[in-house]
Motif scaffolding. Structure first.
Motif, mmCIF file in Angstrom:
data_model
loop_
_atom_site.group_PDB
_atom_site.id
_atom_site.type_symbol
_atom_site.label_atom_id
_atom_site.label_comp_id
_atom_site.label_asym_id
_atom_site.label_seq_id
_atom_site.Cartn_x
_atom_site.Cartn_y
_atom_site.Cartn_z
ATOM 1 N N LEU A 215 0.833 -1.203 0.000
ATOM 2 C CA LEU A 215 0.000 0.000 0.000
ATOM 3 C C LEU A 215 0.868 1.254 0.000
ATOM 4 C CD1 LEU A 215 -2.842 -0.988 2.521
ATOM 5 C CD2 LEU A 215 -3.059 -0.669 0.053
ATOM 6 N N HIS A 216 1.935 1.230 0.815
ATOM 7 C CA HIS A 216 2.853 2.361 0.846
ATOM 8 C C HIS A 216 3.533 2.538 -0.517
ATOM 9 C CE1 HIS A 216 3.319 1.894 5.496
ATOM 10 N NE2 HIS A 216 2.184 2.452 5.141
ATOM 11 N N ARG A 217 3.898 1.406 -1.128
ATOM 12 C CA ARG A 217 4.563 1.466 -2.418
ATOM 13 C C ARG A 217 3.607 2.017 -3.488
ATOM 14 N NH1 ARG A 217 6.127 -3.775 -2.846
ATOM 15 N NH2 ARG A 217 7.943 -3.424 -1.552
ATOM 16 N N SER A 218 2.352 1.578 -3.438
ATOM 17 C CA SER A 218 1.354 2.071 -4.392
ATOM 18 C C SER A 218 1.136 3.565 -4.216
ATOM 19 C CB SER A 218 0.035 1.322 -4.200
ATOM 20 O OG SER A 218 0.189 -0.051 -4.462
ATOM 21 N N ALA A 219 1.145 4.006 -2.947
ATOM 22 C CA ALA A 219 0.966 5.440 -2.693
ATOM 23 C C ALA A 219 2.128 6.236 -3.271
ATOM 24 C CB ALA A 219 0.839 5.688 -1.186
ATOM 25 N N ARG A 220 3.352 5.674 -3.185
ATOM 26 C CA ARG A 220 4.511 6.386 -3.735
ATOM 27 C C ARG A 220 4.448 6.472 -5.251
ATOM 28 N NH1 ARG A 220 7.404 3.410 0.164
ATOM 29 N NH2 ARG A 220 8.208 1.981 -1.399
ATOM 30 N N ARG A 221 3.807 5.467 -5.902
ATOM 31 C CA ARG A 221 3.705 5.503 -7.357
ATOM 32 C C ARG A 221 2.839 6.673 -7.831
ATOM 33 N NH1 ARG A 221 2.390 -0.334 -6.995
ATOM 34 N NH2 ARG A 221 4.327 -1.519 -7.163
ATOM 35 N N LYS A 222 1.968 7.127 -6.931
ATOM 36 C CA LYS A 222 1.042 8.195 -7.318
ATOM 37 C C LYS A 222 1.688 9.569 -7.261
ATOM 38 C CE LYS A 222 -2.794 5.540 -5.346
ATOM 39 N NZ LYS A 222 -3.836 5.514 -4.290
ATOM 40 N N VAL A 223 2.824 9.681 -6.617
ATOM 41 C CA VAL A 223 3.477 10.984 -6.486
ATOM 42 C C VAL A 223 4.729 11.000 -7.347
ATOM 43 C CG1 VAL A 223 2.604 11.328 -4.156
ATOM 44 C CG2 VAL A 223 4.805 10.219 -4.457
ATOM 45 N N PRO A 224 5.151 12.182 -7.788
ATOM 46 C CA PRO A 224 6.270 12.266 -8.743
ATOM 47 C C PRO A 224 7.637 12.170 -8.087
ATOM 48 C CG PRO A 224 5.423 14.456 -8.299
ATOM 49 C CD PRO A 224 4.557 13.503 -7.530
ATOM 50 N N PHE A 225 7.844 11.172 -7.240
ATOM 51 C CA PHE A 225 9.132 11.018 -6.564
ATOM 52 C C PHE A 225 9.752 9.682 -6.957
ATOM 53 C CE2 PHE A 225 7.205 13.661 -2.917
ATOM 54 C CZ PHE A 225 7.464 14.838 -3.613
ATOM 55 N N PRO A 226 10.765 9.662 -7.810
ATOM 56 C CA PRO A 226 11.446 8.403 -8.148
ATOM 57 C C PRO A 226 12.144 7.822 -6.914
ATOM 58 C CG PRO A 226 12.052 10.187 -9.642
ATOM 59 C CD PRO A 226 11.337 10.806 -8.500
ATOM 60 N N VAL A 227 12.385 6.515 -6.942
ATOM 61 C CA VAL A 227 13.050 5.826 -5.836
ATOM 62 C C VAL A 227 14.489 5.498 -6.242
ATOM 63 C CG1 VAL A 227 13.088 3.756 -4.380
ATOM 64 C CG2 VAL A 227 10.909 4.849 -4.940
ATOM 65 N N VAL A 228 15.444 5.876 -5.393
ATOM 66 C CA VAL A 228 16.862 5.557 -5.590
ATOM 67 C C VAL A 228 17.273 4.609 -4.468
ATOM 68 C CG1 VAL A 228 19.202 6.471 -5.739
ATOM 69 C CG2 VAL A 228 17.282 7.808 -6.637
ATOM 70 N N ALA A 229 17.706 3.407 -4.818
ATOM 71 C CA ALA A 229 18.035 2.388 -3.813
ATOM 72 C C ALA A 229 19.543 2.231 -3.675
ATOM 73 C CB ALA A 229 17.411 1.042 -4.179
ATOM 74 N N LEU A 230 20.019 2.225 -2.435
ATOM 75 C CA LEU A 230 21.422 1.935 -2.157
ATOM 76 C C LEU A 230 21.573 0.436 -1.931
ATOM 77 C CD1 LEU A 230 22.296 4.752 0.429
ATOM 78 C CD2 LEU A 230 22.767 4.741 -2.015
ATOM 79 N N SER A 271 19.161 19.664 -9.012
ATOM 80 C CA SER A 271 18.252 20.169 -10.037
ATOM 81 C C SER A 271 16.933 20.650 -9.452
ATOM 82 C CB SER A 271 17.969 19.068 -11.061
ATOM 83 O OG SER A 271 17.312 17.966 -10.428
ATOM 84 N N GLY A 272 16.714 20.377 -8.169
ATOM 85 C CA GLY A 272 15.449 20.713 -7.538
ATOM 86 C C GLY A 272 14.478 19.552 -7.491
ATOM 87 N N ARG A 273 14.766 18.486 -8.237
ATOM 88 C CA ARG A 273 13.904 17.301 -8.235
ATOM 89 C C ARG A 273 14.010 16.592 -6.887
ATOM 90 N NH1 ARG A 273 11.806 13.423 -11.798
ATOM 91 N NH2 ARG A 273 12.587 14.547 -13.632
ATOM 92 N N LYS A 274 12.908 16.086 -6.418
ATOM 93 C CA LYS A 274 12.884 15.322 -5.184
ATOM 94 C C LYS A 274 12.843 13.829 -5.503
ATOM 95 C CE LYS A 274 10.635 18.840 -2.326
ATOM 96 N NZ LYS A 274 9.464 19.169 -1.461
ATOM 97 N N GLU A 385 24.950 15.326 -8.501
ATOM 98 C CA GLU A 385 24.737 15.865 -9.838
ATOM 99 C C GLU A 385 24.463 14.742 -10.835
ATOM 100 O OE1 GLU A 385 24.451 18.793 -11.035
ATOM 101 O OE2 GLU A 385 25.184 20.172 -9.490
ATOM 102 N N ALA A 386 25.200 13.628 -10.680
ATOM 103 C CA ALA A 386 25.017 12.485 -11.582
ATOM 104 C C ALA A 386 23.637 11.866 -11.401
ATOM 105 C CB ALA A 386 26.104 11.441 -11.328
ATOM 106 N N ALA A 390 20.689 11.556 -14.214
ATOM 107 C CA ALA A 390 20.110 10.254 -14.554
ATOM 108 C C ALA A 390 18.613 10.350 -14.795
ATOM 109 C CB ALA A 390 20.402 9.248 -13.438
ATOM 110 N N PHE A 391 17.988 11.361 -14.182
ATOM 111 C CA PHE A 391 16.542 11.520 -14.355
ATOM 112 C C PHE A 391 16.199 12.560 -15.424
ATOM 113 C CE2 PHE A 391 16.875 9.865 -9.997
ATOM 114 C CZ PHE A 391 16.097 8.728 -10.148
#
Length: 447
Positions: A215-230, A271-274, A385-386, A390-391
């Motif tokens: 459910l949390h993952r689905s909620a994140r898909r609805k907002v314009p925030f890409p996921v970066v995984a370490l 770039s200001g992107r979240k 910056e990289a 990438a986005f």
């Protein structure tokens, strides 16, 4: 003494039944341990046995209440099915363990149930193989409800195949899952039934937790925030990098598996992107299959990632081998080859000046590789910056037709900032968008 041991003790200790209570207590007195790494001539390995032994010692020291008295590589021409080691080496080690009053022997490799039983009986000590040691560490590290349940499930799956356990001469208890603790109390068949009942109960509880995570993952898909995984080998510095990039205070220690439960934080790029940055559990060579299966729900955060940062301890003598292990695990998890990945060479601060400059030059010459020190902050600005670049991918124009009932998709497009023009019609909207391939994929995934 061996004469005090029972002839046939097939018991083990189940984990606590509440599943959410604190699972571990540090023993009042440290457990006196000895580490053995079997170097089997017939089995090829990409790792040097001495470095494998050092890693095993780090694993042991990551477990509270452990005093390592000694560690050695034991070279074997072949494996003895019943005892792993030959009779001469058995006697030599037995004398050594008796002289040093060793209580626990850690064998860095797989040990069959029969081998474990025979060795414990011969040496008069408790014995852990690599899998059970890692399970103990994970049990000590788990803090969230999901982490506790996942470790418990992995331990039960492992224990079910290893009911030849426990000797009554080691009575001290330390919590955990019974690998280091004292003897169990039930018969083998009753144990299996109890384990099966526990597994069913835990899986039901995990299903609820997994649904919440989805459910949390689905909620994140609805907002314009890409996921970066370490991702990366354990102790590569992922949590230190996570803290440096986010300003968070996640536990970051020079210790294997310092981080177990995943942590997510928002980051604003230059770039200001979240984006959402996710810190995940570290990988390790020969990661127990039970753990990979149990933690699949947690590691799905990596599968969902829009960008992966592979963090490497570039100062480690086997950094290339560690990177290969991480690649193998990512492949086994099903991470797609097309998922963008940036390689982060961490721990520049540990290198001598000559090596430091040489690696900086190498990373500059290679696309998608960035050398940093998460501890000092060197190279972090360039890395961010990289990630921003990438986005900033090539964009294409598309014309979409949405019905009036598809307001959620329309809202997502506007929130993502890709709408170029919009015209209402009799049955809905005609929308012209300009987006990246990644954004288009996220849009298609919307339900």
């Amino acid at each position: 003494m061996i004469s005090d041991l029972p002839e046939d003790d097939d018991s083990f200790s189940l984990p606590p039944r509440d599943g959410g209570a604190e699972l571990h207590e540090t023993a009042a007195q440290p457990t006196r341990a000895w580490i053995l790494h079997p170097d089997i001539r017939a089995e090829a390995s990409r790792r040097l046995p001495e470095l494998r032994l050092a890693e095993a010692e780090s694993l042991a020291l990551a477990l509270p209440g452990m005093e390592v008295l000694g560690a050695e590589v034991v070279r074997l021409p072949r494996v003895h099915p019943g005892t792993l080691f030959g009779s001469g080496k058995l006697a030599e080690l037995k004398a050594k363990f008796h002289a040093d009053e060793v209580e626990l022997v850690l064998i860095d490799g797989p040990v069959s149930p029969i081998q474990q039983r025979n060795l414990e009986k011969e040496w008069g000590v408790k014995l852990l193989d690599r899998t059970s040691l890692i399970l103990e560490i994970f049990a000590d590290r788990a803090r969230t409800r999901e982490g506790v349940l996942q470790v418990e499930l992995a331990a039960l799956s492992y224990q079910r195949t290893r009911l030849v356990r426990a000797w009554t001469h080691l009575e001290r208890q330390r919590g955990g899952f019974g690998f280091v603790g004292g003897p169990g109390e039930t018969q083998k068949e009753a144990d299996r039934r109890a384990i099966d009942d526990q597994v069913i109960r835990i899986r039901r509880q995990l299903e609820k937790v997994v649904k919440t995570r989805e459910l949390h993952r689905s909620a994140r898909r609805k907002v314009p925030f890409p996921v970066v995984a370490l991702v990366g080998y354990t102790n590569a510095g992922k949590s230190t990098l996570f803290n440096r990039m986010t300003g968070a205070e996640v536990l970051a220690k020079d210790m294997l598996f310092a981080t177990l439960d995943p942590t997510m934080r928002g980051v604003t790029l230059p770039s200001g992107r979240k984006v959402i940055l996710s810190d995940t559990v570290g990988f390790i060579s020969d990661l127990p299959t039970q753990l990979v299966a149990a933690f699949r729900a947690t590691l799905e955060e990596v599968l969902e990632a829009d960008l992966i940062l592979h963090v490497r301890d570039i100062a480690h003598p086997e950094t290339a081998e560690q990177a290969a292990d991480v690649a193998d695990i990512l492949q086994s998890l099903g991470v797609k080859a097309e998922t963008p990945m940036i390689e982060v060479w961490n721990k520049l601060d540990l290198l001598d000046p000559t090596t430091h400059e040489a690696l900086l030059a190498q990373s500059t010459a290679r696309e998608g590789v960035f050398a940093v020190s998460a501890l000092t902050g060197e190279g972090i600005a360039t890395l961010l910056e990289a990630v921003s670049l990438a986005f900033d991918e090539e964009k294409t124009d598309r014309s979409l037709t949405l019905g009036f009932t598809e307001g959620r998709k329309r809202a997502w497009l506007h929130a993502e900032g890709v709408v170029q023009d919009e015209q209402p019609g009799d049955d809905g909207w005609t929308i012209r968008v300009r987006w990246t391939a990644r954004q288009e994929k996220r849009y298609r995934d919307l339900q």
